[in-house]
Design a protein around this motif. Structure first.
Motif, PDB file in Angstrom:
ATOM      1  N   ALA A 122       0.828  -1.208   0.000  1.00  0.00           N
ATOM      2  CA  ALA A 122       0.000   0.000   0.000  1.00  0.00           C
ATOM      3  C   ALA A 122       0.860   1.255   0.000  1.00  0.00           C
ATOM      4  O   ALA A 122       0.578   2.222  -0.734  1.00  0.00           O
ATOM      5  CB  ALA A 122      -0.928  -0.006   1.212  1.00  0.00           C
ATOM      6  N   ALA A 123       1.913   1.274   0.819  1.00  0.00           N
ATOM      7  CA  ALA A 123       2.783   2.444   0.894  1.00  0.00           C
ATOM      8  C   ALA A 123       3.487   2.698  -0.427  1.00  0.00           C
ATOM      9  O   ALA A 123       3.625   3.849  -0.866  1.00  0.00           O
ATOM     10  CB  ALA A 123       3.799   2.264   2.015  1.00  0.00           C
ATOM     11  N   ALA A 124       3.945   1.626  -1.076  1.00  0.00           N
ATOM     12  CA  ALA A 124       4.608   1.784  -2.368  1.00  0.00           C
ATOM     13  C   ALA A 124       3.636   2.280  -3.426  1.00  0.00           C
ATOM     14  O   ALA A 124       3.999   3.059  -4.316  1.00  0.00           O
ATOM     15  CB  ALA A 124       5.230   0.457  -2.792  1.00  0.00           C
ATOM     16  N   ARG A 125       2.386   1.852  -3.333  1.00  0.00           N
ATOM     17  CA  ARG A 125       1.364   2.244  -4.311  1.00  0.00           C
ATOM     18  C   ARG A 125       0.936   3.691  -4.111  1.00  0.00           C
ATOM     19  O   ARG A 125       0.639   4.386  -5.088  1.00  0.00           O
ATOM     20  CB  ARG A 125       0.160   1.315  -4.171  1.00  0.00           C
ATOM     21  CG  ARG A 125      -0.971   1.586  -5.155  1.00  0.00           C
ATOM     22  CD  ARG A 125      -2.073   0.572  -4.953  1.00  0.00           C
ATOM     23  NE  ARG A 125      -1.586  -0.791  -5.174  1.00  0.00           N
ATOM     24  CZ  ARG A 125      -2.228  -1.888  -4.809  1.00  0.00           C
ATOM     25  NH1 ARG A 125      -3.394  -1.793  -4.190  1.00  0.00           N
ATOM     26  NH2 ARG A 125      -1.730  -3.077  -5.055  1.00  0.00           N
ATOM     27  N   MET A 126       0.893   4.125  -2.865  1.00  0.00           N
ATOM     28  CA  MET A 126       0.398   5.471  -2.551  1.00  0.00           C
ATOM     29  C   MET A 126       1.554   6.381  -2.155  1.00  0.00           C
ATOM     30  O   MET A 126       1.622   6.894  -1.037  1.00  0.00           O
ATOM     31  CB  MET A 126      -0.652   5.406  -1.450  1.00  0.00           C
ATOM     32  CG  MET A 126      -1.797   4.475  -1.769  1.00  0.00           C
ATOM     33  SD  MET A 126      -3.141   4.587  -0.566  1.00  0.00           S
ATOM     34  CE  MET A 126      -3.880   6.160  -1.005  1.00  0.00           C
ATOM     35  N   GLN A 127       2.498   6.564  -3.075  1.00  0.00           N
ATOM     36  CA  GLN A 127       3.673   7.367  -2.793  1.00  0.00           C
ATOM     37  C   GLN A 127       3.262   8.754  -2.311  1.00  0.00           C
ATOM     38  O   GLN A 127       2.433   9.420  -2.906  1.00  0.00           O
ATOM     39  CB  GLN A 127       4.526   7.506  -4.062  1.00  0.00           C
ATOM     40  CG  GLN A 127       5.085   6.200  -4.581  1.00  0.00           C
ATOM     41  CD  GLN A 127       6.179   5.617  -3.701  1.00  0.00           C
ATOM     42  OE1 GLN A 127       6.567   6.216  -2.710  1.00  0.00           O
ATOM     43  NE2 GLN A 127       6.673   4.448  -4.049  1.00  0.00           N
ATOM     44  N   GLY A 128       3.844   9.176  -1.194  1.00  0.00           N
ATOM     45  CA  GLY A 128       3.564  10.495  -0.652  1.00  0.00           C
ATOM     46  C   GLY A 128       2.447  10.519   0.361  1.00  0.00           C
ATOM     47  O   GLY A 128       2.372  11.441   1.177  1.00  0.00           O
ATOM     48  N   ALA A 129       1.556   9.536   0.350  1.00  0.00           N
ATOM     49  CA  ALA A 129       0.433   9.531   1.290  1.00  0.00           C
ATOM     50  C   ALA A 129       0.804   8.893   2.620  1.00  0.00           C
ATOM     51  O   ALA A 129       0.155   9.141   3.634  1.00  0.00           O
ATOM     52  CB  ALA A 129      -0.758   8.796   0.679  1.00  0.00           C
TER      53      ALA A 129
END
Length: 218
Positions: A122-129
């Protein structure tokens, strides 16, 4: 349920599925930590709820939610479907970004077991979030191709007696190109049931989130 908490409903799959969660906010929280449970566990996991309580004492809001519906959880394959679980964590991050009480808070993810892989995906998919990720006794190796794409600070915590999982975490650490660290808690097995070991996890996680939870620029 903590005094300063409220139940939440997280819509996924374009709103066709709703996952129950518990959001708790201490006064003036410094960030929000979203928990990603693993191996068929849910928001009532006693270990993650203990960690969440301690993180709130350190000034962080917490969100514990079920990554799967009861029907989905009955299908054993879903428990290990990292792509599905990662999307559910991403949905929770999206929910937090839209909720009035959490929209302005920097977000960290705390994953256990297979939930750690889901958090990394999820973190890799939502860069910056997402600003930071902490894995407890996790299987970050299951995040696969997402590992080299990680940009947020990542802490891997493993029990010193969790043989085999230590090596898997070391292999995952080598693939990460972000700020990273591996911490081994002496004497702890996979579930951190030994006296003082879960407190050590909380201490490490609170320090990591305190150092790295920052709102994205802009």
């Amino acid at each position: 349920m903590p005094e300063n908490s409220r139940p939440v409903a997280i819509a996924v799959d374009r709103g066709t599925v709703v996952l129950p969660g518990d959001l708790a906010l201490p006064p003036a929280p410094g960030g929000l930590v979203i928990f990603a449970h693993g191996s068929g566990s849910g928001r009532f996991s006693p270990r993650n709820r203990a960690v969440a309580e301690s993180l709130r004492a350190h000034g962080f809001a917490t969100l514990l939610f079920d990554l799967l519906t009861e029907t989905e959880a009955a299908e054993r394959a879903n428990v290990f479907d990292i792509t599905l679980l990662g999307q559910r964590v991403a949905d929770a991050v999206g929910w937090a970004r839209a909720d009035a009480e959490t929209a302005d808070l920097p977000i960290g993810l705390f994953g256990a077991s297979t939930g750690a892989a889901a958090a990394l995906v999820a973190a890799a998919r939502m860069q910056g979030a997402v600003s930071a990720v902490v894995s407890r006794g996790g299987r970050p190796d299951l995040a696969g191709a997402a590992l080299p794409g990680m940009r947020c600070a990542t802490l891997l915590i493993v029990g010193g007696a969790d043989h085999g999982v230590i090596e898997l975490n070391e292999a995952a650490l080598a693939r990460l190109t972000c700020e990273k660290r591996l911490e081994i808690v002496p004497g702890a097995t996979h579930l951190f049931e030994e006296p003082g070991t879960l407190a050590a996890v909380t201490h490490l996680a609170a320090g990591w989130f305190s150092a790295h939870l920052r709102l994205p620029a802009g």
